[in-house]
Design a protein around this motif. Structure first.
Motif, PDB file in Angstrom:
ATOM      1  N   ASN A  19       0.833  -1.215   0.000  1.00  8.52           N
ATOM      2  CA  ASN A  19       0.000   0.000   0.000  1.00  8.52           C
ATOM      3  C   ASN A  19       0.865   1.261   0.000  1.00  8.52           C
ATOM      4  OD1 ASN A  19      -2.408   1.402  -0.077  1.00  8.52           O
ATOM      5  ND2 ASN A  19      -2.685   1.408   2.129  1.00  8.52           N
ATOM      6  N   ALA A  20       1.829   1.278  -0.917  1.00  3.76           N
ATOM      7  CA  ALA A  20       2.713   2.445  -1.053  1.00  3.76           C
ATOM      8  C   ALA A  20       1.895   3.648  -1.523  1.00  3.76           C
ATOM      9  CB  ALA A  20       3.829   2.145  -2.045  1.00  3.76           C
ATOM     10  N   PRO A  21       2.261   4.860  -1.122  1.00  2.63           N
ATOM     11  CA  PRO A  21       1.515   6.047  -1.554  1.00  2.63           C
ATOM     12  C   PRO A  21       1.650   6.329  -3.049  1.00  2.63           C
ATOM     13  CG  PRO A  21       3.467   6.675  -0.303  1.00  2.63           C
ATOM     14  CD  PRO A  21       3.344   5.194  -0.174  1.00  2.63           C
ATOM     15  N   TYR A  22       2.713   5.805  -3.665  1.00  2.00           N
ATOM     16  CA  TYR A  22       2.938   6.001  -5.093  1.00  2.00           C
ATOM     17  C   TYR A  22       3.074   4.642  -5.775  1.00  2.00           C
ATOM     18  CZ  TYR A  22       4.075  10.757  -3.635  1.00  2.00           C
ATOM     19  OH  TYR A  22       4.020  12.022  -3.094  1.00  2.00           O
ATOM     20  N   SER A  23       2.479   4.502  -6.949  1.00  3.16           N
ATOM     21  CA  SER A  23       2.639   3.266  -7.712  1.00  3.16           C
ATOM     22  C   SER A  23       2.722   3.595  -9.187  1.00  3.16           C
ATOM     23  CB  SER A  23       1.486   2.289  -7.443  1.00  3.16           C
ATOM     24  OG  SER A  23       0.251   2.847  -7.846  1.00  3.16           O
ATOM     25  N   ILE A  24       3.488   2.771  -9.915  1.00  4.52           N
ATOM     26  CA  ILE A  24       3.682   2.999 -11.347  1.00  4.52           C
ATOM     27  C   ILE A  24       3.529   1.664 -12.069  1.00  4.52           C
ATOM     28  CG2 ILE A  24       6.217   2.757 -11.244  1.00  4.52           C
ATOM     29  CD1 ILE A  24       6.318   5.097 -13.317  1.00  4.52           C
ATOM     30  N   GLN A  25       2.826   1.695 -13.196  1.00  8.97           N
ATOM     31  CA  GLN A  25       2.508   0.473 -13.925  1.00  8.97           C
ATOM     32  C   GLN A  25       2.727   0.664 -15.413  1.00  8.97           C
ATOM     33  OE1 GLN A  25      -1.606   0.153 -12.857  1.00  8.97           O
ATOM     34  NE2 GLN A  25      -1.073   0.450 -10.707  1.00  8.97           N
ATOM     35  N   GLY A  26       3.135  -0.418 -16.055  1.00  8.05           N
ATOM     36  CA  GLY A  26       3.252  -0.420 -17.504  1.00  8.05           C
ATOM     37  C   GLY A  26       2.252  -1.393 -18.099  1.00  8.05           C
ATOM     38  N   ILE A  27       1.682  -1.026 -19.241  1.00 12.24           N
ATOM     39  CA  ILE A  27       0.759  -1.916 -19.948  1.00 12.24           C
ATOM     40  C   ILE A  27       1.216  -2.002 -21.408  1.00 12.24           C
ATOM     41  CG2 ILE A  27      -1.237  -1.635 -18.455  1.00 12.24           C
ATOM     42  CD1 ILE A  27      -1.110   0.347 -21.631  1.00 12.24           C
ATOM     43  N   PHE A  28       0.699  -2.982 -22.137  1.00 11.48           N
ATOM     44  CA  PHE A  28       1.054  -3.130 -23.548  1.00 11.48           C
ATOM     45  C   PHE A  28      -0.041  -2.576 -24.450  1.00 11.48           C
ATOM     46  CE2 PHE A  28       1.184  -5.473 -27.580  1.00 11.48           C
ATOM     47  CZ  PHE A  28       2.482  -5.192 -27.973  1.00 11.48           C
ATOM     48  N   HIS A  29      -1.295  -2.915 -24.141  1.00 10.28           N
ATOM     49  CA  HIS A  29      -2.414  -2.461 -24.963  1.00 10.28           C
ATOM     50  C   HIS A  29      -2.900  -1.091 -24.452  1.00 10.28           C
ATOM     51  CE1 HIS A  29      -2.657  -6.295 -27.002  1.00 10.28           C
ATOM     52  NE2 HIS A  29      -2.604  -6.891 -25.835  1.00 10.28           N
ATOM     53  N   PRO A  30      -2.855  -0.060 -25.288  1.00  9.12           N
ATOM     54  CA  PRO A  30      -3.226   1.290 -24.845  1.00  9.12           C
ATOM     55  C   PRO A  30      -4.621   1.390 -24.244  1.00  9.12           C
ATOM     56  CG  PRO A  30      -2.169   1.371 -27.000  1.00  9.12           C
ATOM     57  CD  PRO A  30      -2.395  -0.076 -26.694  1.00  9.12           C
ATOM     58  N   SER A  31      -5.555   0.529 -24.668  1.00  8.19           N
ATOM     59  CA  SER A  31      -6.928   0.607 -24.157  1.00  8.19           C
ATOM     60  C   SER A  31      -7.006   0.312 -22.666  1.00  8.19           C
ATOM     61  CB  SER A  31      -7.841  -0.346 -24.926  1.00  8.19           C
ATOM     62  OG  SER A  31      -7.407  -1.689 -24.769  1.00  8.19           O
ATOM     63  N   TYR A  32      -5.989  -0.369 -22.135  1.00  6.73           N
ATOM     64  CA  TYR A  32      -5.992  -0.701 -20.714  1.00  6.73           C
ATOM     65  C   TYR A  32      -5.501   0.450 -19.840  1.00  6.73           C
ATOM     66  CZ  TYR A  32      -7.226  -5.621 -21.125  1.00  6.73           C
ATOM     67  OH  TYR A  32      -7.914  -6.788 -21.352  1.00  6.73           O
TER      68      TYR A  32
END
Length: 340
Positions: free
Chosen positions: A203-216
């Protein structure tokens, strides 16, 4: 011979049948799950209260229609309840790593380690081996002389000692890991591949994510808002990982205390680079130490770190974030990450 109508069968209906029916009742009769229904469904799955045939049907019905933000939020809430990791403010930035790399090395690893060297505690989680021919973070750390954590307790220890730790999904939510491993059997990704990126176990205050399909990208953004995540950024990352491709414009969609924002980061080069013929993981450590020079790789590291620094509020503008990331990179301790 007489037949009994199915509605008159003496067998009671399985509780999960309602979930399958909601999703699979034809083009006109089916609908997405509500957040509460999604929560209930995932809670049953994680408690092993669902038959294998029901799980397969659920995963593929979800795959065909694609997940809504409400469904993702419900799934994540159920997962949180299943692993119940203490939130004690240890982690600053949650970094998901589930895609694996195929065209380029995972340069984002150096971005995360660069942040850690400069006071940002980064927790990375992922899974390996579910797609053939990809390089997964879990197997790349050894080339930097680092080891994965094998438990939540060991992850805490690593975070305290070096401000960075990688923990595989199987060590904090084994059921979700088991479902991810079904990909070669089902032939398709499932909603689990999406929800695991949103888990943020500490439950970090900051999170970063990568996706492949732009619609997601907006789906992640809206789900994070529903989950009341304070600060989250999602981008179409190189190969689906949380990594900025310096050859391309990068749209970052964020949430900051419930407010949604979109920001375009320009390409860092006027022309695209030719992808390498082969991938040598030894170059990860060599790039850090300065014995391997590559402008695409260096720009990937700095560019990805810049997006994270902007998310973290360490810089107010893209230019400031990029300059700060460059300062970090130039001042890095080059003696680190020698493979033993």
């Amino acid at each position: 011979m007489t037949f009994t109508h199915h509605e008159e069968t003496p067998y009671p209906e399985h509780p999960f049948a309602e979930i399958v029916r909601i999703l699979g009742k034809g083009k006109k009769g089916s609908r997405p799950l509500t957040q509460e229904e999604a929560h209930r469904a995932m809670k049953m799955i994680l408690a092993d209260e669902v038959l294998p045939v029901q799980l397969g049907a659920f995963l593929m019905l979800m795959r065909v229609k694609e997940e809504t933000p409400d469904e993702l939020a419900g799934f994540v809430q159920a997962a949180w309840e299943s692993f119940q990791i203490d939130n004690d403010g240890l982690v600053d930035l949650d970094w998901s790593s589930y895609a694996g790399k195929r065209r380029h090395l995972p340069w984002f690893l150096l971005s995360a380690l660069l942040l850690a060297e400069n006071g940002v505690t980064v927790f990375m989680h992922g899974a390996s081996g579910h797609s053939a021919g990809r390089l997964y973070t879990e197997n790349m750390l050894e080339y930097l002389g680092l080891s994965c954590a094998n438990s939540v307790a060991e992850a805490r220890q690593q975070l305290e000692q070096r401000r960075f730790s990688y923990l595989s999904l199987e060590h904090f939510c084994p059921k979700l890991h088991e479902i991810i491993e079904l990909r070669p059997i089902l032939g398709l990704r499932s909603p689990v591949h999406t929800l695991v990126r949103l888990l943020n176990p500490f439950n970090a205050p900051y999170s970063i994510q990568g996706i492949f399909h732009p619609s997601y990208r907006p789906v992640h953004q809206l789900a994070a808002a529903l989950l009341q995540q304070p600060h989250m950024a999602v981008l179409k990352g190189e190969g689906g990982e949380t990594e900025r491709n310096p050859d391309m414009e990068c749209l970052v969609q964020s949430v900051h205390h419930g407010e949604l924002s979109d920001e375009n980061w320009p390409a860092l080069f006027p022309r695209r680079h030719v992808k390498p013929e082969g991938l040598d993981p030894e170059q990860l450590g060599q790039l850090w130490q300065g014995s391997f020079i590559d402008e695409f790789a260096t720009a990937s590291v700095i560019g990805t770190a810049a997006i994270a620094l902007k998310l973290l509020g360490k810089a107010d503008t893209q230019q400031q974030a990029h300059e700060l990331a460059m300062e970090y990179w130039k001042a890095r301790d080059r003696l680190k990450f020698n493979r033993p």
